[in-house]
Design a protein around this motif. Structure first.
Motif, short mmCIF file in Angstrom:
data_model
loop_
_atom_site.label_atom_id
_atom_site.label_comp_id
_atom_site.label_asym_id
_atom_site.label_seq_id
_atom_site.Cartn_x
_atom_site.Cartn_y
_atom_site.Cartn_z
N GLU A 242 -1.29 -3.20 9.85
CA GLU A 242 -0.36 -2.59 8.90
C GLU A 242 1.05 -2.84 9.39
N VAL A 243 1.95 -3.22 8.48
CA VAL A 243 3.34 -3.45 8.85
C VAL A 243 4.25 -2.72 7.87
N ARG A 244 5.43 -2.32 8.38
CA ARG A 244 6.41 -1.61 7.55
C ARG A 244 7.71 -2.39 7.54
N TYR A 245 8.34 -2.40 6.38
CA TYR A 245 9.65 -3.03 6.23
C TYR A 245 10.59 -2.07 5.52
N GLY A 246 11.90 -2.22 5.81
CA GLY A 246 12.88 -1.36 5.17
C GLY A 246 12.89 0.02 5.80
N GLN A 247 13.05 1.03 4.97
CA GLN A 247 13.12 2.41 5.43
C GLN A 247 11.88 2.77 6.25
N THR B 26 0.79 -1.23 0.00
CA THR B 26 0.00 0.00 0.00
C THR B 26 0.82 1.28 0.00
N GLU B 27 2.14 1.17 0.21
CA GLU B 27 2.98 2.36 0.19
C GLU B 27 4.40 1.96 -0.18
N ILE B 28 5.06 2.80 -0.98
CA ILE B 28 6.45 2.58 -1.36
C ILE B 28 7.25 3.83 -0.99
N ARG B 29 8.34 3.63 -0.26
CA ARG B 29 9.22 4.74 0.11
C ARG B 29 10.57 4.51 -0.56
N THR C 10 5.10 -0.42 2.91
CA THR C 10 4.05 -0.64 3.89
C THR C 10 3.08 -1.67 3.34
N LEU C 11 2.69 -2.62 4.19
CA LEU C 11 1.75 -3.66 3.79
C LEU C 11 0.50 -3.57 4.65
N ALA C 12 -0.65 -3.72 4.03
CA ALA C 12 -1.91 -3.89 4.75
C ALA C 12 -2.26 -5.37 4.70
#
Length: 311
Positions: free
Chosen positions: A97-102, A47-50, A118-120
């Motif tokens: 929601e979980v975040r990986y990396g930056q 759901t999100e790319i940084r 970010t993953l939902a």
């Protein structure tokens, strides 16, 4: 009340890839089959790319209650970790929601690209939204999925949508499989059809006697003309003119194409209509054998499809 996994449960449910695929249709079918068999599953959505990322926004995984999963949300570096998170979502019934990396709290899960995602993760409560999307794609109609984190709901969108956040929900758009209409009675046509089938494209055979030929062509069709004879091309070119394929390509040299342009102009084609024809066909010129030509043509088709989807 749903319970968190205990250690014995965790050991029995160690995530394991069921099969390799990044095809949205196969991923959704896996989820539908799981739910229809009475098992539970979770849908994981990018759901999100940084910064950089290996997958596009909207990429998906499905995780079954026994730990079997399919799909990708990265280049393969976080899928097992995401599957563990999905198992907890299945157990608790609470999306997360979980975040990986930056920007992630997990310092030991670093993405090779240096970015962050970010993953939902949504516990699937019904197969209906996924079935509705699959049915539309089967009918060669675009569709979308809309997920709203606040309400933990997933719905099918029976219309085209651009992947991204809209009104507090993430929408993922899906297009039918690329359909390749190859017209030609040559070894080049056969090699192109074989390679297209291996790439997972649908193969459509042009039938000039089927009512209105343009009915065989839609917005997700690539029209590939591999005749050395303009007269034989004309029925397909006329059908493509009346439809809206994302790609039209024709075999022949620059001189052949100049003759093609003149003939079509005499038949009443406008300049912008003729300009839609990629000729000489392919991404590199002077392919002298069938396999090289097939690679050149299908690479051109893939590039055109990507350009359209990103445009």
């Amino acid at each position: 009340m749903p319970q968190l996994f205990n250690l014995a449960d965790d050991l029995r449910r160690t995530p394991e890839r069921a099969f390799l695929t990044d095809d949205s249709r196969e991923i959704m079918r896996f989820a539908v089959e799981t739910l229809m068999s009475g098992q539970q599953a979770a849908l994981v959505m990018l759901t999100e790319i940084r910064g950089g990322a290996a997958r596009s926004l909207g990429a998906q995984m499905v995780v079954r209650e026994d730990g079997q999963y399919c799909g990708f949300v990265s280049g393969g570096c976080v899928e097992a970790a995401a599957a563990f998170e999905a198992l907890e979502v299945i157990a608790t019934g609470e999306d997360r929601e979980v975040r990986y990396g930056q920007g992630s709290p997990w310092f030991d899960l670093v993405l090779p690209c240096g970015g962050g995602i970010t993953l939902a993760i949504h516990k699937l409560r019904s197969a209906q939204p996924l079935l509705a999307v699959l049915n539309r794609l089967e009918q060669r109609q675009p569709a979308g999925l809309r997920y709203v984190p606040q309400t933990q709901t997933l719905t099918c969108l029976p219309a085209p949508t651009r992947t991204g956040w809209h009104n507090n929900g993430i929408e993922t758009g899906f297009h039918p499989c690329v359909q390749v209409l190859i017209h030609g009675g040559s070894i080049e046509a056969q090699a192109t059809a074989d390679l297209a089938a291996a790439a997972g494209y649908d193969i459509c055979h042009f039938d000039p006697f089927s009512g209105h030929p343009a009915s065989q062509i839609d917005a997700d069709t690539a029209v590939i003309l591999l005749w050395h004879d303009l007269h034989r091309e004309l029925p397909v070119l006329q059908a493509a003119r009346d439809a809206n394929p994302f790609y039209i390509g024709a075999l022949g040299s620059q001189r052949t194409h100049m003759q093609r342009r003149q003939k079509l102009s005499e038949l009443g084609w406008r300049e912008e209509e003729i300009d839609r024809i990629k000729a000489p066909i392919g991404i590199f010129p002077k392919a002298r054998d069938a396999r090289t030509l097939a690679l050149s043509v299908l690479a051109d088709v893939a590039a055109a499809r990507l350009h359209r989807d990103e445009g």
